[in-house]
Design a protein around this motif. Structure first.
Motif, PDB file in Angstrom:
ATOM      1  N   UNK A   1     -53.981-107.921  24.634  1.00 46.63           N
ATOM      2  CA  UNK A   1     -54.932-108.953  25.031  1.00 46.63           C
ATOM      3  C   UNK A   1     -55.227-108.798  26.515  1.00 46.63           C
ATOM      4  N   UNK A   2     -56.486-109.042  26.893  1.00 42.58           N
ATOM      5  CA  UNK A   2     -56.883-108.890  28.288  1.00 42.58           C
ATOM      6  C   UNK A   2     -57.445-110.186  28.873  1.00 42.58           C
ATOM      7  N   UNK A   3     -57.244-111.306  28.195  1.00 39.50           N
ATOM      8  CA  UNK A   3     -57.902-112.548  28.605  1.00 39.50           C
ATOM      9  C   UNK A   3     -56.922-113.671  28.932  1.00 39.50           C
ATOM     10  N   UNK A   4     -55.637-113.362  29.108  1.00 40.86           N
ATOM     11  CA  UNK A   4     -54.632-114.411  29.233  1.00 40.86           C
ATOM     12  C   UNK A   4     -54.192-114.659  30.673  1.00 40.86           C
ATOM     13  N   UNK A   5     -54.326-113.683  31.529  1.00 38.62           N
ATOM     14  CA  UNK A   5     -53.815-113.798  32.899  1.00 38.62           C
ATOM     15  C   UNK A   5     -54.899-113.558  33.945  1.00 38.62           C
ATOM     16  N   UNK A   6     -56.132-113.543  33.530  1.00 38.63           N
ATOM     17  CA  UNK A   6     -57.250-113.264  34.410  1.00 38.63           C
ATOM     18  C   UNK A   6     -58.326-112.557  33.610  1.00 38.63           C
ATOM     19  N   UNK A   7     -59.272-111.962  34.291  1.00 39.77           N
ATOM     20  CA  UNK A   7     -60.351-111.251  33.618  1.00 39.77           C
ATOM     21  C   UNK A   7     -59.949-109.785  33.462  1.00 39.77           C
ATOM     22  N   UNK A   8     -59.795-109.344  32.212  1.00 35.71           N
ATOM     23  CA  UNK A   8     -59.383-107.974  31.898  1.00 35.71           C
ATOM     24  C   UNK A   8     -58.050-107.624  32.569  1.00 35.71           C
ATOM     25  N   UNK A   9     -57.102-108.522  32.468  1.00 33.92           N
ATOM     26  CA  UNK A   9     -55.762-108.306  33.029  1.00 33.92           C
ATOM     27  C   UNK A   9     -54.759-108.375  31.884  1.00 33.92           C
ATOM     28  N   UNK A  10     -53.989-107.322  31.709  1.00 29.51           N
ATOM     29  CA  UNK A  10     -53.088-107.236  30.565  1.00 29.51           C
ATOM     30  C   UNK A  10     -51.755-107.926  30.830  1.00 29.51           C
ATOM     31  N   UNK A  11     -51.186-107.744  32.006  1.00 35.39           N
ATOM     32  CA  UNK A  11     -49.799-108.127  32.244  1.00 35.39           C
ATOM     33  C   UNK A  11     -49.684-109.402  33.075  1.00 35.39           C
ATOM     34  N   UNK A  12     -48.819-110.288  32.635  1.00 36.76           N
ATOM     35  CA  UNK A  12     -48.440-111.450  33.436  1.00 36.76           C
ATOM     36  C   UNK A  12     -47.311-111.042  34.362  1.00 36.76           C
ATOM     37  N   UNK A  13     -47.686-110.438  35.477  1.00 42.01           N
ATOM     38  CA  UNK A  13     -46.711-109.847  36.402  1.00 42.01           C
ATOM     39  C   UNK A  13     -46.670-110.591  37.733  1.00 42.01           C
ATOM     40  N   UNK A  14     -47.099-111.842  37.708  1.00 38.86           N
ATOM     41  CA  UNK A  14     -47.250-112.606  38.945  1.00 38.86           C
ATOM     42  C   UNK A  14     -46.196-113.692  39.096  1.00 38.86           C
ATOM     43  N   UNK A  15     -45.186-113.711  38.238  1.00 35.82           N
ATOM     44  CA  UNK A  15     -44.310-114.882  38.194  1.00 35.82           C
ATOM     45  C   UNK A  15     -42.906-114.518  37.741  1.00 35.82           C
ATOM     46  N   UNK A  16     -42.027-115.495  37.854  1.00 36.85           N
ATOM     47  CA  UNK A  16     -40.728-115.447  37.187  1.00 36.85           C
ATOM     48  C   UNK A  16     -40.333-116.844  36.763  1.00 36.85           C
ATOM     49  N   UNK A  17     -39.663-116.925  35.621  1.00 37.56           N
ATOM     50  CA  UNK A  17     -39.027-118.159  35.155  1.00 37.56           C
ATOM     51  C   UNK A  17     -37.534-118.146  35.455  1.00 37.56           C
TER      52      UNK A  17
ATOM     53  N   UNK B   1     -42.684-118.710  41.527  1.00 38.98           N
ATOM     54  CA  UNK B   1     -41.408-118.982  40.890  1.00 38.98           C
ATOM     55  C   UNK B   1     -41.482-120.362  40.221  1.00 38.98           C
ATOM     56  N   UNK B   2     -41.295-120.409  38.901  1.00 34.91           N
ATOM     57  CA  UNK B   2     -41.322-121.664  38.156  1.00 34.91           C
ATOM     58  C   UNK B   2     -39.918-122.241  38.079  1.00 34.91           C
ATOM     59  N   UNK B   3     -39.804-123.534  38.427  1.00 35.29           N
ATOM     60  CA  UNK B   3     -38.505-124.202  38.471  1.00 35.29           C
ATOM     61  C   UNK B   3     -38.638-125.630  37.967  1.00 35.29           C
ATOM     62  N   UNK B   4     -37.584-126.136  37.335  1.00 37.31           N
ATOM     63  CA  UNK B   4     -37.569-127.518  36.895  1.00 37.31           C
ATOM     64  C   UNK B   4     -37.254-128.452  38.046  1.00 37.31           C
ATOM     65  N   UNK B   5     -37.908-129.620  38.061  1.00 39.29           N
ATOM     66  CA  UNK B   5     -37.660-130.627  39.081  1.00 39.29           C
ATOM     67  C   UNK B   5     -37.274-131.935  38.387  1.00 39.29           C
ATOM     68  N   UNK B   6     -36.055-132.345  38.591  1.00 36.70           N
ATOM     69  CA  UNK B   6     -35.583-133.584  38.002  1.00 36.70           C
ATOM     70  C   UNK B   6     -34.119-133.493  37.670  1.00 36.70           C
ATOM     71  N   UNK B   7     -33.548-134.614  37.267  1.00 32.21           N
ATOM     72  CA  UNK B   7     -32.144-134.656  36.883  1.00 32.21           C
ATOM     73  C   UNK B   7     -31.988-133.826  35.603  1.00 32.21           C
ATOM     74  N   UNK B   8     -31.313-132.706  35.738  1.00 26.54           N
ATOM     75  CA  UNK B   8     -31.220-131.732  34.662  1.00 26.54           C
ATOM     76  C   UNK B   8     -31.792-130.385  35.037  1.00 26.54           C
ATOM     77  N   UNK B   9     -32.511-130.321  36.164  1.00 32.22           N
ATOM     78  CA  UNK B   9     -32.988-129.044  36.685  1.00 32.22           C
ATOM     79  C   UNK B   9     -33.775-128.228  35.682  1.00 32.22           C
ATOM     80  N   UNK B  10     -33.485-126.943  35.631  1.00 36.89           N
ATOM     81  CA  UNK B  10     -34.208-126.034  34.760  1.00 36.89           C
ATOM     82  C   UNK B  10     -34.054-126.327  33.294  1.00 36.89           C
TER      83      UNK B  10
END
Length: 546
Positions: free
Chosen positions: A470-486, A150-159
């Motif tokens: 594209x298969x080179x952005x999230x690992x080796x031969x991995x299409x989907x960035x399915x490991x996170x949330x903003x 989970x990606x989150x902002x840290x600081x005065x102003x948060x996300x």
């Protein structure tokens, strides 16, 4: 055309290793959805920190969207407010003269207490691109749970410090599924307009969009979407569009056109530091204590005792404090608020919290992907880091896809997207007594509905254009960035964990006023809805409770 063939045929003579060394931790996820001058970033200056033993009428835990709304409106009603923020104030330039570091060159300012970057897009051309950094209370937290980061902002102003500023109001026909207990007429007639006005929301000039080099990538996205029959829409943002046009003209320091977004933006972006928090501080009734982490809240003779740790920039505890407050607003973000409430219930500090606390958490259906375009569909070396448009297939396929930038500084022949999908899966936070931590039971497999929904857009576009993923952005031969949330949402859901205005009813004077109230999905980028809901709730709380 294959990814490798595209690289071989690229007119840019650059080796993969030299490219990686030059870009460091690639922006990639500029779609985090995220200051007209660097000096404007100091709109909420640091003040003397709260003292142990102090008493305040209102304590607000967190300085993100919900907390900023509460602080401003309470101060305007004549109430003194103290805000405590776990992150830094972000009002002092570093040795390079800038408050925030560039996304392509992350340094100690980039990540919250990590010794190695954890970029959302962490591979390029098959190579990992994260790098070692000094441990520091940096601006972006990549908080890891089982199954999701989970990606989150840290600081005065948060996300607001780290998102892409995409300020989207949900379509009215979708609102009933977002907040079923809230009056839509009031939200669309009063609170959404109020939030948009206070946040400084605007939309890119379509004529400038059509001509500027920095949105060539988005125009390619538009062409592909429309040729496959998908509605293409401009999306409002809190970036100063006049400033961006000046960036393109070369008359002001570059920020969006220098790839700044993931680790803060030095110019142009109207974060909460320049809007709600600046107005709150201007009342003279609001103080802010950065680098202060709340560890406990408990009843104390008609008030609440709040235990706080003061941190140094290495994350060490330099002081422990106890203060009292008549009222406490939990505004630490979906994850921060949920974790704290679950801990307080389980450890006996607030045992009367109901069993809905910790439930109903979702990822707003986030999933990312890239497409490998043909050589004749170049997306441009210069890409604005501020997304301004999207592909709407919500009604037919349950997905809305931002056309997002890849501001690497070289031509990539790639289109990149962050999709928000109608993923039904919801997770629960729970207290783990053995570890003394709060766990989240999200499962990696729960992202599959998001992938299926996103494919309703991109499978069709690839078939029409004769392109591939594209298969080179999230690992080796991995299409989907399915490991996170903003976009973390839920964990203290409105009208379930709280009453219909965010009151924790077992404890008069305790409130939730952030994204934890929203049950897992807003159908679009969530911060305008978080802000508008906070406006609605604080108006009722001031009228009825004060």
């Amino acid at each position: 055309m294959s990814n490798r063939a595209q690289v071989r045929n690229s007119p840019i003579d650059i080796s993969r290793r030299r490219f990686i060394a030059g870009t460091g931790s690639l922006l990639g996820a500029a779609a985090l959805t995220g200051h007209a001058t660097a000096a404007r970033a100091a709109a909420v200056p640091a003040a003397a920190p709260i003292a142990s033993g102090a008493h305040v009428p209102v304590l607000v835990i967190g300085t993100g969207y919900g907390g900023a709304v509460a602080a401003l409106r309470l101060a305007q009603a004549g109430v003194d407010v103290h805000m405590v923020e776990m992150g830094m104030a972000w009002d002092t330039p570093g040795s390079d003269g800038k408050i925030f570091c560039n996304t392509r060159e992350p340094d100690y300012r980039s990540y919250w207490l990590r010794t190695r970057t954890k970029a959302p897009l962490n591979y390029f051309l098959g190579f990992p691109i994260d790098r070692d950094i000094p441990r520091h209370t940096g601006i972006l937290d990549a908080e890891e749970f089982g199954g999701i980061t989970v990606y989150q902002g840290r600081g005065v102003g948060g996300g607001s410090l780290v998102n892409g500023g995409m300020a989207v109001t949900p379509r009215r026909e979708n609102f009933g599924a977002v907040l079923p207990s809230v009056n839509a007429d009031e939200m669309y007639g009063v609170y959404y307009p109020r939030a948009n006005a206070e946040l400084g929301v605007g939309t890119v000039d379509p004529a400038w969009f059509d001509s500027t080099a920095c949105y060539q990538y988005a125009r390619v996205g538009r062409k592909h979407a429309q040729r496959s029959g998908f509605p293409f829409v401009f999306v409002p943002d809190v970036y100063d569009w006049d400033y961006m046009e000046q960036e393109a003209a070369g008359t002001v320091p570059k920020s969006a056109l220098a790839g700044e977004i993931l680790y803060g933006n030095n110019h142009g972006k109207k974060s909460l530091q320049q809007t709600y928090l600046a107005r709150a501080r201007a009342t003279g009734r609001v103080a802010v204590s950065p680098l202060h982490r709340v560890t406990s809240v408990s009843p104390a003779g008609g008030r609440y005792a709040v235990a706080i740790e003061q941190l140094d920039t290495g994350g060490g505890v330099t002081a422990t404090k106890t203060v009292t407050a008549d009222r406490v607003f939990f505004a630490a973000g979906s994850v921060g608020t949920s974790k704290l409430l679950v801990k307080l219930k389980a450890t006996g500090a607030l045992p009367g919290l109901n069993d809905e606390v910790g439930r109903g958490w979702g990822d707003n259906g986030n999933v990312m992907c890239g497409r490998a375009n043909h050589m004749w569909d170049a997306t441009g070396k210069l890409q604005s880091s501020i997304p301004c448009c999207g592909i709407d297939n919500w009604a037919a396929g349950g997905a809305f896809a931002e056309v997002a930038p890849l501001p690497t500084g070289i031509e990539t022949y790639a289109s990149f997207y962050l999709s928000i999908t109608n993923n039904p899966n919801r997770a629960r936070f729970s207290w783990n007594a053995a570890t003394g931590r709060v766990d989240l039971d999200w499962q990696a497999s729960w992202k599959q509905p998001s992938i299926t929904m996103a494919k309703t857009i991109f499978d069709k576009i690839n078939a029409k254009e004769g392109t591939i993923y594209r298969t080179d952005l999230f690992g080796v031969y991995k299409i989907w960035g399915d490991h996170l949330t903003y976009h973390p949402l839920g964990g203290a859901v409105l009208n379930r964990a709280t009453d219909n205005y965010g009151r924790l009813t077992a404890y008069p004077g305790l409130y939730v006023i952030d994204g934890a109230l929203i049950p897992g999905n807003t159908t679009v980028n969530p911060f305008v809805t978080v802000t508008a809901l906070a406006e609605r709730n604080i108006e009722r709380i001031i009228a009825a409770d004060l």
